[in-house]
Design an enzyme around this catalytic site. Structure first.
Site, short mmCIF file in Angstrom:
data_model
loop_
_atom_site.label_atom_id
_atom_site.label_comp_id
_atom_site.label_asym_id
_atom_site.label_seq_id
_atom_site.Cartn_x
_atom_site.Cartn_y
_atom_site.Cartn_z
CB THR A 22 48.29 12.10 37.55
OG1 THR A 22 46.80 10.89 37.35
CG2 THR A 22 49.27 10.93 36.71
CG ASN A 34 36.46 9.36 34.68
OD1 ASN A 34 36.07 8.25 34.95
ND2 ASN A 34 37.86 8.98 35.05
CG PHE A 40 27.05 7.52 36.20
CD1 PHE A 40 26.70 6.65 36.12
CD2 PHE A 40 28.01 7.72 36.69
CE1 PHE A 40 28.26 5.42 37.02
CE2 PHE A 40 29.15 8.08 37.75
CZ PHE A 40 29.16 6.46 37.93
CG LEU A 41 20.37 9.53 33.44
CD1 LEU A 41 19.56 8.43 32.46
CD2 LEU A 41 21.36 10.66 33.33
N GLY A 97 21.88 14.57 42.56
CA GLY A 97 21.78 15.34 43.76
C GLY A 97 22.82 16.66 43.71
N GLY A 117 31.56 14.06 43.64
CA GLY A 117 33.13 14.54 43.60
C GLY A 117 34.24 12.99 43.66
CB CYS A 148 38.27 9.60 39.17
SG CYS A 148 39.33 7.99 39.13
NE ARG A 176 41.52 11.05 47.01
CZ ARG A 176 42.10 10.20 46.69
NH1 ARG A 176 42.97 10.27 45.83
NH2 ARG A 176 42.09 9.04 47.05
C1 UDX Z 1 35.36 7.46 38.53
C2 UDX Z 1 34.49 6.13 37.82
O1 UDX Z 1 33.37 6.10 37.48
C3 UDX Z 1 35.40 5.17 37.13
O2 UDX Z 1 35.12 3.95 36.49
C4 UDX Z 1 36.17 6.02 37.24
O3 UDX Z 1 37.64 4.92 37.23
C5 UDX Z 1 37.03 6.41 38.13
O4 UDX Z 1 35.71 7.36 38.32
P1 UDX Z 1 34.55 6.76 41.20
O5 UDX Z 1 35.07 8.32 41.26
O6 UDX Z 1 35.17 6.02 41.95
O7 UDX Z 1 34.61 6.48 40.10
O8 UDX Z 1 32.72 6.93 41.83
P2 UDX Z 1 31.76 7.05 41.10
O9 UDX Z 1 30.86 5.80 41.13
O10 UDX Z 1 31.59 7.00 39.15
O11 UDX Z 1 30.88 8.56 41.12
C6 UDX Z 1 31.71 9.20 41.06
C7 UDX Z 1 30.59 10.67 42.08
O12 UDX Z 1 29.39 10.85 41.39
C8 UDX Z 1 30.77 10.31 43.59
O13 UDX Z 1 30.09 11.25 44.35
C9 UDX Z 1 28.16 10.19 43.21
O14 UDX Z 1 27.98 10.16 44.09
C10 UDX Z 1 28.38 10.70 42.06
N1 UDX Z 1 27.28 10.18 41.09
C11 UDX Z 1 27.53 9.37 40.41
C12 UDX Z 1 26.36 11.27 41.32
O15 UDX Z 1 26.44 12.17 41.36
N2 UDX Z 1 25.02 10.70 40.11
C13 UDX Z 1 25.28 9.31 39.57
O16 UDX Z 1 24.16 8.93 39.26
C14 UDX Z 1 26.45 9.14 39.93
#
Ligand code: UDX
Length: 430
Positions: free
Chosen positions: A86, A208, A249-250, A253, A257, A260, A327
């Site tokens: 999608t 998300n 997720f804290l 950086g 990206g 999703c 991506r």
């Molecule tokens: C994400 C969701 O975690 C997942 O549940 C959903 O199904 C799809 O999207 P994904 O995109 O594979 O998964 O990666 P994720 O590990 O969540 O990281 C996403 C982005 O956030 C990355 O670029 C990562 O570097 C960044 N990130 C993540 C941060 O900058 N800081 C964080 O603390 C966590």
């Protein structure tokens, strides 16, 4: 149970392999003949740890059956799962054409009672539209329910996420479909969230969007740390110990990206607008994420001055570690900007080299991380692959024209780096 998974992309293939491992008979529809052949030979066109092996095991056990032709599989399946892409359209909303095409093409093939599951991330109300399309084309005597079962898998840990989910969301008002889907997932752990279809669709986007919000929030706090001389690692640690906040997720950086977060935050914002609701917080989250890359670029400019004519080593091109996916990768954006400004880049990524070369033709890629240090004016660490932590940093310094490191992922220890003689900058750490 017997099921057909339509769409052998990231979600479709990983899900199909795991459902087959659970003992279900899974027909996996791949409509491209060449790709199907590659799949049958065990070749997968993206990197996901453990997936090739699981797919091979599934095919050997006869539980995972890749197929081009799906008339018979759809006809005889208890569950048909739509896992097509999608992608975002120009206005940020999700392009649902593949979902609707699949609904149209499978409708006349359905036989008896079938549960059609939407696993693709789709806007609220899509389940209803899919149901309308299928119902209008259904052959007499056949009945369906359309349910929403979003996935929450992360690239790099997709198999673990699918095999040990925190929750399994089942979105349908039909008691019969609920029973089928509870049975389909019986062997899996995790809380069951049984709800209506619209709520299920919204759970995926909201999850998300919330995670993206945490990242943008901590990035803004990190920018503030830079201003006031505080340390984001300690601030995030101190915040995260409060269970109401949580430490995940804290990590500050250069921003999020991937396939999703950027797409789903845009899509949710656009869904809200369609209902005449301005989701102000989400708009800011998206803006902060874009600004975070520019903020890092400012740091590069401040450190190096004019980048034209400079040679810069880049560690990491993927949007995050354990994937070859580039991506919406912050690293790719930053490298593109540096090249546009006339810098010469020497990049290394353990997995994403091929995809990066397709996106940035002519990019000079190095065979190892160490090579990116040779005669460069700075090294940027842009994806936190674990192997970068343990590089022989002390020795590598000698290869550089000047020992400058800009760490966009806060991977390295600032004190140790300075002790080794580096000029070291990261995000939100003094
Ligand atoms: C994400 C969701 O975690 C997942 O549940 C959903 O199904 C799809 O999207 P994904 O995109 O594979 O998964 O990666 P994720 O590990 O969540 O990281 C996403 C982005 O956030 C990355 O670029 C990562 O570097 C960044 N990130 C993540 C941060 O900058 N800081 C964080 O603390 C966590």
């Amino acid at each position: 149970m017997k099921m057909t998974v339509i769409g052998a992309g990231y979600v479709g293939l990983t899900s199909a392999a795991v459902y087959a491992q659970l003992g279900h008979t899974v027909y996996l529809v791949r409509r491209n003949e060449q790709k199907l052949q590659e799949l049958k030979e065990g070749r997968i066109d993206f990197f996901e740890p453990g997936l090739e092996e699981l797919v091979r095991q599934g095919m050997e056990s006869g539980k995972l059956i890749p197929t081009l032709e799906y008339h018979e599989p759809v006809r005889s399946s208890d569950v048909v799962m739509i896992c097509v892409g999608t992608p975002p359209m120009a206005d940020g909303s999700a392009d649902l054409s593949q979902v609707f095409e699949v609904a149209e093409s499978l409708a006349p093939l359905l036989h008896g009672y079938t549960v059609v599951v939407n696993k693709s991330t789709v806007p609220v109300g899509t389940g209803e539209r899919v149901e309308q399309i299928i119902t209008s084309l259904l052959s007499p005597g056949s009945t369906i329910d359309v349910a929403s079962c979003p996935e929450f898998l992360r690239e790099g840990t997709a198999l673990e996420d699918l095999r040990a989910p925190d929750r399994i969301v089942i979105g349908t008002d039909s008691i019969r479909a609920r029973a089928v889907l509870l049975e389909l997932h019986r062997a899996l752990p995790g809380k069951r969230v049984v709800t209506d279809r619209r709520s299920a669709e919204l759970i995926k986007y909201s999850s998300n969007a919330f995670l993206a919000t945490k990242i943008s929030f901590i990035n803004e706090i990190a920018n503030l740390c830079d201003e006031v001389g505080a340390n984001i690692d300690d601030v995030a640690y101190g915040m995260g110990l409060d269970p109401r906040i949580g430490s995940a997720f804290l990590k500050a950086g250069i921003g999020y990206g991937g396939s999703c977060f950027p797409k789903d935050t845009q899509a949710l914002h656009s869904i809200a607008l369609q209902y005449d609701y301005e989701f102000k917080l989400l708009k800011a989250v998206i803006e902060v994420n874009q600004a975070q890359r520019r903020q890092f670029i400012r740091k590069i400019k401040k450190t190096l001055g004019e980048v034209r004519g400079k040679t810069i080593g880049v560690l990491g091109l993927a949007f995050k570690p354990s994937t070859d996916d580039i991506r919406e990768s912050a690293s790719i954006d930053i490298v593109r900007w540096l090249r546009d400004q006339g810098a010469r880049i020497m990049a290394y990524d353990p997995q994403a080299e091929q995809k990066a070369l397709a996106a940035l033709p002519g990019l000079q890629v190095c065979p190892s991380a160490s090579e990116t240090f040779t005669n460069v004016d700075a090294v940027l660490l842009l994806t936190e692959w674990p192997e970068f932590r343990t590089l022989p940093w002390g020795m590598l310094k000698e290869r550089m024209n000047q020992p400058i490191i800009l760490d966009g992922r806060n991977v390295l220890d600032p004190q140790q780096m300075r002790q080794m003689g580096y000029t070291y900058y990261s995000v939100g750490r003094p």
